[in-house]
Design a protein around this motif. Structure first.
Motif, PDB file in Angstrom:
ATOM      1  N   LYS A   1       0.822  -1.212   0.000  1.00  0.00           N
ATOM      2  CA  LYS A   1       0.000   0.000   0.000  1.00  0.00           C
ATOM      3  C   LYS A   1       0.859   1.267   0.000  1.00  0.00           C
ATOM      4  CE  LYS A   1      -3.923  -2.337   0.600  1.00  0.00           C
ATOM      5  NZ  LYS A   1      -3.380  -3.703   0.705  1.00  0.00           N
ATOM      6  N   SER A   2       2.161   1.093   0.023  1.00  0.00           N
ATOM      7  CA  SER A   2       3.073   2.212   0.310  1.00  0.00           C
ATOM      8  C   SER A   2       3.596   2.953  -0.910  1.00  0.00           C
ATOM      9  CB  SER A   2       4.278   1.679   1.103  1.00  0.00           C
ATOM     10  OG  SER A   2       4.937   0.643   0.379  1.00  0.00           O
ATOM     11  N   ASN A   3       3.214   2.545  -2.136  1.00  0.00           N
ATOM     12  CA  ASN A   3       3.855   3.122  -3.321  1.00  0.00           C
ATOM     13  C   ASN A   3       3.710   4.636  -3.423  1.00  0.00           C
ATOM     14  OD1 ASN A   3       4.774   0.608  -4.282  1.00  0.00           O
ATOM     15  ND2 ASN A   3       2.813   0.175  -5.260  1.00  0.00           N
ATOM     16  N   ALA A   4       2.502   5.153  -3.228  1.00  0.00           N
ATOM     17  CA  ALA A   4       2.302   6.602  -3.338  1.00  0.00           C
ATOM     18  C   ALA A   4       3.055   7.347  -2.248  1.00  0.00           C
ATOM     19  CB  ALA A   4       0.815   6.942  -3.291  1.00  0.00           C
ATOM     20  N   ALA A   5       3.079   6.788  -1.033  1.00  0.00           N
ATOM     21  CA  ALA A   5       3.831   7.418   0.059  1.00  0.00           C
ATOM     22  C   ALA A   5       5.325   7.408  -0.246  1.00  0.00           C
ATOM     23  CB  ALA A   5       3.551   6.703   1.372  1.00  0.00           C
ATOM     24  N   TYR A   6       5.805   6.327  -0.861  1.00  0.00           N
ATOM     25  CA  TYR A   6       7.217   6.269  -1.244  1.00  0.00           C
ATOM     26  C   TYR A   6       7.525   7.374  -2.249  1.00  0.00           C
ATOM     27  CZ  TYR A   6      11.633   3.715  -1.265  1.00  0.00           C
ATOM     28  OH  TYR A   6      12.947   3.351  -1.065  1.00  0.00           O
ATOM     29  N   CYS A   7       6.631   7.540  -3.227  1.00  0.00           N
ATOM     30  CA  CYS A   7       6.852   8.582  -4.237  1.00  0.00           C
ATOM     31  C   CYS A   7       6.883   9.980  -3.618  1.00  0.00           C
ATOM     32  CB  CYS A   7       5.759   8.516  -5.291  1.00  0.00           C
ATOM     33  SG  CYS A   7       5.804   7.021  -6.299  1.00  0.00           S
ATOM     34  N   ALA A   8       6.172  10.156  -2.510  1.00  0.00           N
ATOM     35  CA  ALA A   8       6.076  11.487  -1.893  1.00  0.00           C
ATOM     36  C   ALA A   8       7.360  11.925  -1.213  1.00  0.00           C
ATOM     37  CB  ALA A   8       4.924  11.506  -0.892  1.00  0.00           C
ATOM     38  N   VAL A   9       8.307  11.004  -0.948  1.00  0.00           N
ATOM     39  CA  VAL A   9       9.504  11.414  -0.210  1.00  0.00           C
ATOM     40  C   VAL A   9      10.305  12.462  -0.984  1.00  0.00           C
ATOM     41  CG1 VAL A   9       9.678   9.262   1.098  1.00  0.00           C
ATOM     42  CG2 VAL A   9      10.930   9.481  -1.053  1.00  0.00           C
ATOM     43  N   ASN A  10      10.312  12.373  -2.315  1.00  0.00           N
ATOM     44  CA  ASN A  10      11.044  13.384  -3.077  1.00  0.00           C
ATOM     45  C   ASN A  10      10.337  14.733  -3.047  1.00  0.00           C
ATOM     46  OD1 ASN A  10      13.033  11.575  -3.674  1.00  0.00           O
ATOM     47  ND2 ASN A  10      12.435  11.243  -5.790  1.00  0.00           N
ATOM     48  N   PHE A  11       9.006  14.713  -3.036  1.00  0.00           N
ATOM     49  CA  PHE A  11       8.280  15.969  -2.868  1.00  0.00           C
ATOM     50  C   PHE A  11       8.612  16.596  -1.517  1.00  0.00           C
ATOM     51  CE2 PHE A  11       4.616  14.392  -5.766  1.00  0.00           C
ATOM     52  CZ  PHE A  11       5.358  14.713  -6.888  1.00  0.00           C
ATOM     53  N   SER A  12       8.729  15.759  -0.503  1.00  0.00           N
ATOM     54  CA  SER A  12       9.084  16.251   0.818  1.00  0.00           C
ATOM     55  C   SER A  12      10.478  16.869   0.811  1.00  0.00           C
ATOM     56  CB  SER A  12       9.004  15.108   1.832  1.00  0.00           C
ATOM     57  OG  SER A  12       9.347  15.546   3.121  1.00  0.00           O
ATOM     58  N   MET A  13      11.438  16.178   0.189  1.00  0.00           N
ATOM     59  CA  MET A  13      12.804  16.710   0.122  1.00  0.00           C
ATOM     60  C   MET A  13      12.834  18.069  -0.562  1.00  0.00           C
ATOM     61  SD  MET A  13      15.138  13.427  -0.933  1.00  0.00           S
ATOM     62  CE  MET A  13      14.903  11.814  -0.186  1.00  0.00           C
ATOM     63  N   GLN A  14      12.167  18.166  -1.710  1.00  0.00           N
ATOM     64  CA  GLN A  14      12.209  19.432  -2.437  1.00  0.00           C
ATOM     65  C   GLN A  14      11.481  20.533  -1.674  1.00  0.00           C
ATOM     66  OE1 GLN A  14      11.572  19.188  -6.630  1.00  0.00           O
ATOM     67  NE2 GLN A  14      11.383  21.399  -6.903  1.00  0.00           N
ATOM     68  N   PHE A  15      10.406  20.195  -1.035  1.00  0.00           N
ATOM     69  CA  PHE A  15       9.654  21.198  -0.277  1.00  0.00           C
ATOM     70  C   PHE A  15      10.509  21.818   0.820  1.00  0.00           C
ATOM     71  CE2 PHE A  15       6.985  21.951   3.554  1.00  0.00           C
ATOM     72  CZ  PHE A  15       6.341  23.087   3.109  1.00  0.00           C
ATOM     73  N   TYR A  16      11.101  21.001   1.654  1.00  0.00           N
ATOM     74  CA  TYR A  16      11.863  21.526   2.785  1.00  0.00           C
ATOM     75  C   TYR A  16      13.159  22.202   2.349  1.00  0.00           C
ATOM     76  CZ  TYR A  16       8.582  19.173   5.866  1.00  0.00           C
ATOM     77  OH  TYR A  16       7.437  18.782   6.517  1.00  0.00           O
ATOM     78  N   LYS A  17      13.674  21.841   1.177  1.00  0.00           N
ATOM     79  CA  LYS A  17      14.909  22.464   0.708  1.00  0.00           C
ATOM     80  C   LYS A  17      14.686  23.718  -0.124  1.00  0.00           C
ATOM     81  CE  LYS A  17      18.183  18.631   0.895  1.00  0.00           C
ATOM     82  NZ  LYS A  17      17.619  18.073   2.125  1.00  0.00           N
ATOM     83  N   THR A  18      13.423  24.006  -0.461  1.00  0.00           N
ATOM     84  CA  THR A  18      13.150  25.192  -1.278  1.00  0.00           C
ATOM     85  C   THR A  18      12.066  26.105  -0.710  1.00  0.00           C
ATOM     86  OG1 THR A  18      11.459  24.086  -2.634  1.00  0.00           O
ATOM     87  CG2 THR A  18      13.761  23.925  -3.382  1.00  0.00           C
ATOM     88  N   TYR A  19      11.078  25.536  -0.019  1.00  0.00           N
ATOM     89  CA  TYR A  19       9.882  26.280   0.381  1.00  0.00           C
ATOM     90  C   TYR A  19       9.334  27.101  -0.787  1.00  0.00           C
ATOM     91  CZ  TYR A  19      10.266  24.839   5.215  1.00  0.00           C
ATOM     92  OH  TYR A  19      10.292  24.078   6.370  1.00  0.00           O
ATOM     93  N   ASP A  20       9.347  26.477  -1.948  1.00  0.00           N
ATOM     94  CA  ASP A  20       8.904  27.118  -3.183  1.00  0.00           C
ATOM     95  C   ASP A  20       7.376  27.044  -3.262  1.00  0.00           C
ATOM     96  OD1 ASP A  20       8.043  26.971  -6.120  1.00  0.00           O
ATOM     97  OD2 ASP A  20      10.098  27.687  -6.312  1.00  0.00           O
ATOM     98  N   ILE A  21       6.730  28.207  -3.333  1.00  0.00           N
ATOM     99  CA  ILE A  21       5.270  28.258  -3.324  1.00  0.00           C
ATOM    100  C   ILE A  21       4.696  27.604  -4.578  1.00  0.00           C
ATOM    101  CG2 ILE A  21       3.257  29.782  -3.425  1.00  0.00           C
ATOM    102  CD1 ILE A  21       4.356  29.831  -0.705  1.00  0.00           C
ATOM    103  N   ALA A  22       5.243  27.920  -5.744  1.00  0.00           N
ATOM    104  CA  ALA A  22       4.705  27.373  -6.989  1.00  0.00           C
ATOM    105  C   ALA A  22       4.812  25.853  -7.003  1.00  0.00           C
ATOM    106  CB  ALA A  22       5.435  27.980  -8.189  1.00  0.00           C
TER     107      ALA A  22
END
Length: 747
Positions: A423-444
């Motif tokens: 059941k974890s595939n989508a959550a696994y994919c989200a880790v890169n979104f998490s990395m980019q979010f915290y490293k950029t705080y890019d609104i767009a």
């Protein structure tokens, strides 16, 4: 011009820093490293990762193979797929090849070097009668390949350049599961401009086309004759389009207008693009083997990941034989995610951008599975394999029912999707979104991906089950097919990560405040990691009920990385268990999981000398192009060395920046613009066992928390926007302003 005192001091500090940086520029460092091939590739073309010199601009890819007398340039494009949702019916396809034949080079010596900094491939072939140099470039800013053939011998050489559709060596047909599907293929020659085109139009979900056109500049023939000290220039233009006629017309027009002036401009733009890429961040370490693999890996990702709608699949852009293994798709239980890990800390955000598109495009189908399988209407649940533009590459069909019915009978297929019980595939994919979010705080960026992140969080918000005072996970396989697992350790790491990311993204966007409390409650109350005893030490158990241990892969530590749930700020007993688990697993050279094992070891403070020793062994276990030796997987290992080194030099996990924290203090090193959580770009140098400085550029004005590398001294903080500060303590913190540059020096 009159400077205030603090600006004057900051300026002096910056001058000192820049003088230091000039001596170790990106160009000076990276120019040291070249991919060198001394024998013709033996595994190109192939259905898995190839051993050839690799060229690409993120849209079109070239792999070079063959003996000196016939060099074969295998051509592919990121956007050229057969697109049909169904098991074994969708894959990235081959386009064709260029054959450069020079008969007089028979029995010539073979030597190819790739200049990584300039992205130039130089082949030198010599025998008693001929000496030829071939310089190949896949232009960064134009979709053209240039092949310059220089006669360095004493005799005239003659050869030919042919552009062909895929031939027998590019087809891998193994019915019934691997078939040569019907395609539309055409070719022609207009006054010396050769062209080819392929398309998939029958029995597909989405029609696709690709084309190429080739000519010898200044000639109307495919035959070239080159006198001593002279050269011939061959150019090939590429396109993908929504109709076959448009596709062909575009490449023919583009090729015909190429002249010397055009090529000079294209070459300048090519060099500028690559030089900008390399200067986005760099590292300088003493171990040349590891450093070479670091930069070879970055070169590969820059060469295959720029098309915003069509990211690279398992083998990158280098699909040389049809049909590639695993259909060359986006495998979501780690393969698709892993190649991108290092791009965020390396500040290569353009290469990370394509990662989003297939995940966002599949949301409608993911919502269907969430509702149908888990009765969660607003969540998303993803199967193991997808493609671009919403295509599902592993969906149940007649082919699966007839030849792979075990997937269905063993309940690895749910509804129509192949999940392997996970059941974890989508959550696994989200880790890169998490990395980019915290490293950029890019609104767009956050606005684009938040619907996906929210839907994954909603799925787990409702999928978790309450058991006493904790939330548990049932029927989520830790390994493919391990049906019936309770509390798999991977998901126990991924679920808190996605919940926290959803909370922080919604806060930044000022939305969904009403659900944050429930997300936070479930984040805080999820079951602890299961433990067991192994060889007299406490280690992690792969699941609370079900699989206890696995001798391959690295799922037993992926709650550490990429899950991010354990780090140097964690409880000491948890850290010791993590190190014990690393000791017991020893999966440094793993067929699947080295890309998570190395950074997990860094995150928990494993012995730095051991990590570097194992990383060196890993870096020596490669083909000349950087792909792992005898490992069928391709670009997923491009993150291993860059990500590990970045974490060792500058870690920002758990909201604390640590420079050289997990790095041998006896080894001098420097780095420039590693991207850290909080949207900080950090630079520093270690020399003679002492950190020389820390330079921080704050993009978003977040508060900065830093482990003091000079614990017994005050830290002088100079700024381009305010007065000098003096701070002290083991952990120091200070606020920043957007666009502020800070120089930290020991008092």
């Amino acid at each position: 011009m009159k400077l205030t005192r603090h600006l004057f001091v900051f300026t002096i500090a910056l001058i000192s820093f820049h003088l230091h940086a000039q001596t170790i520029s990106a160009e000076k460092i990276i120019k040291q490293y070249r991919n060198v091939f001394s024998t013709p590739p033996a595994k190109t073309p192939g259905t898995v990762a190839v051993d050839a010199p690799l060229l690409g601009n993120g849209f079109t890819a070239v792999a070079i193979s063959g003996k000196p007398e016939q060099q074969n340039y295998y051509l592919a494009r990121n956007d050229f797929w057969r697109l049909k949702s169904g098991f074994n019916e969708s894959y990235p396809a081959v386009l064709g090849k260029i054959q450069i034949s020079v008969p007089s080079l028979t029995d010539a010596s073979y030597h190819i070097e790739q200049d990584l900094y300039d992205a130039t491939t130089i082949a030198d072939f010599h025998n008693t009668s001929s000496s030829v140099r071939i310089i190949s470039k896949m232009m960064a800013m134009q979709d053209i390949l240039t092949i310059e053939i220089i006669n360095n011998g004493k005799d005239v050489i003659t050869g030919n350049a042919l552009l062909t559709l895929p031939e027998d060596d590019q087809f891998h047909v193994n019915p019934p599961l691997e078939n040569k599907f019907t395609d539309t293929s055409v070719s022609g020659n207009d006054n010396g401009t050769q062209w080819i085109a392929r398309g998939f139009t029958k029995d597909v979900t989405i029609k696709t086309f690709a084309s190429a056109a080739l000519k010898i500049v200044g000639d109307q023939s495919h035959i070239f004759t080159i006198s001593p000290s002279q050269k011939a220039m061959i150019v090939c233009s590429f396109s993908g389009n929504n109709t076959l006629s448009n596709c062909i017309q575009l490449v023919k027009q583009n090729t015909k207008r190429i002249n010397s002036e055009y090529l000079n401009q294209a070459n300048t733009q090519h060099q500028n693009w690559w030089h900008h890429f390399w200067n986005e961040s760099w590292i300088n370490i003493e171990d040349s083997v590891i450093a070479h693999q670091y930069y070879a890996s970055q070169y590969t990702m820059a060469s295959c990941s720029r098309d915003a709608k069509f990211p690279p699949g398992i083998f990158g852009s280098w699909v040389t034989r049809e049909i590639p293994a695993w259909n060359g798709d986006y495998h979501l239980n780690y393969n698709y995610t892993a190649p991108f890990y290092a791009l965020y800390s390396s500040n290569h955000l353009q290469q990370a951008l394509p990662y989003e598109a297939p995940l966002l495009d599949f949301m409608q189908r993911g919502k269907y599975y969430s509702q149908k399988i888990a009765q969660i209407p607003d969540g998303i649940l993803y199967p193991v394999g997808i493609g671009p533009l919403g295509i599902e590459t592993t969906r149940e069909n007649d082919l699966m029912r007839k030849y792979m019915n075990g997937y269905i009978s063993e309940k690895q297929v749910e509804d129509e999707g192949l999940f392997f019980g996970q059941k974890s595939n989508a959550a696994y994919c989200a880790v890169n979104f998490s990395m980019q979010f915290y490293k950029t705080y890019d609104i767009a960026f956050t606005k684009r991906v938040y619907p996906f992140v929210k839907a994954v969080a909603v799925f787990w918000q409702h999928y978790l089950k309450k058991e006493n005072d904790r939330y548990i996970i049932l029927n989520d396989a830790i390994h493919e097919g391990t049906i019936g697992t309770k509390n798999p350790i991977l998901s126990l790491g991924l679920v808190p990560s996605i919940l926290k990311t959803a909370i922080d993204m919604s806060s930044l966007l000022h939305v969904d405040e009403s659900v944050r409390k429930d997300w936070q409650n479930k984040h805080d109350s999820i079951a602890p990691f299961p433990l067991q005893e192994k060889n007299g030490r406490t280690v992690f158990r792969y699941s609370e009920k079900g699989t206890a241990w696995w001798d391959g892969n690295t799922l037993g530590i992926q709650h550490i990385y990429p899950g991010g749930q354990i780090g140097l700020n964690s409880d000491s007993s948890l850290l010791q268990t993590a190190r014990n688990t690393i000791d017991e697993m020893q999966r440094w050279l793993d067929m699947n999981g080295s890309n998570s094992f190395f950074p997990a070891a860094v995150r928990v403070g494993y012995n730095a000398d051991t990590i570097l020793q194992k990383l060196r062994e890993y870096s020596l276990h490669t083909y000349p192009n950087g792909f792992q030796l005898n490992n069928p997987h391709g670009i997923e290992n491009c993150s291993t060395v860059p990500n590990t080194i970045n974490e060792m030099l500058c870690m920002s996990h758990q909201n604390t920046i640590r420079v050289f924290e997990v790095w041998p203090k006896t080894k001098d090193a420097a780095f420039e613009k590693i991207r850290c959580d909080g949207a900080f770009l950090v630079s520093s140098a270690l020399k003679d066992q002492s950190v020389q400085y820390i330079k921080i550029m704050s993009e978003k004005g977040k508060d900065c928390v830093l482990k003091n590398p000079w614990p017994n001294k005050q830290v002088i903080v100079k700024s381009n926007k305010r007065k000098e500060m003096h701070v002290s303590g083991a952990i120091i913190s200070f606020n920043t302003a957007a666009g502020e540059e800070l120089m930290l020096l020991p008092g």
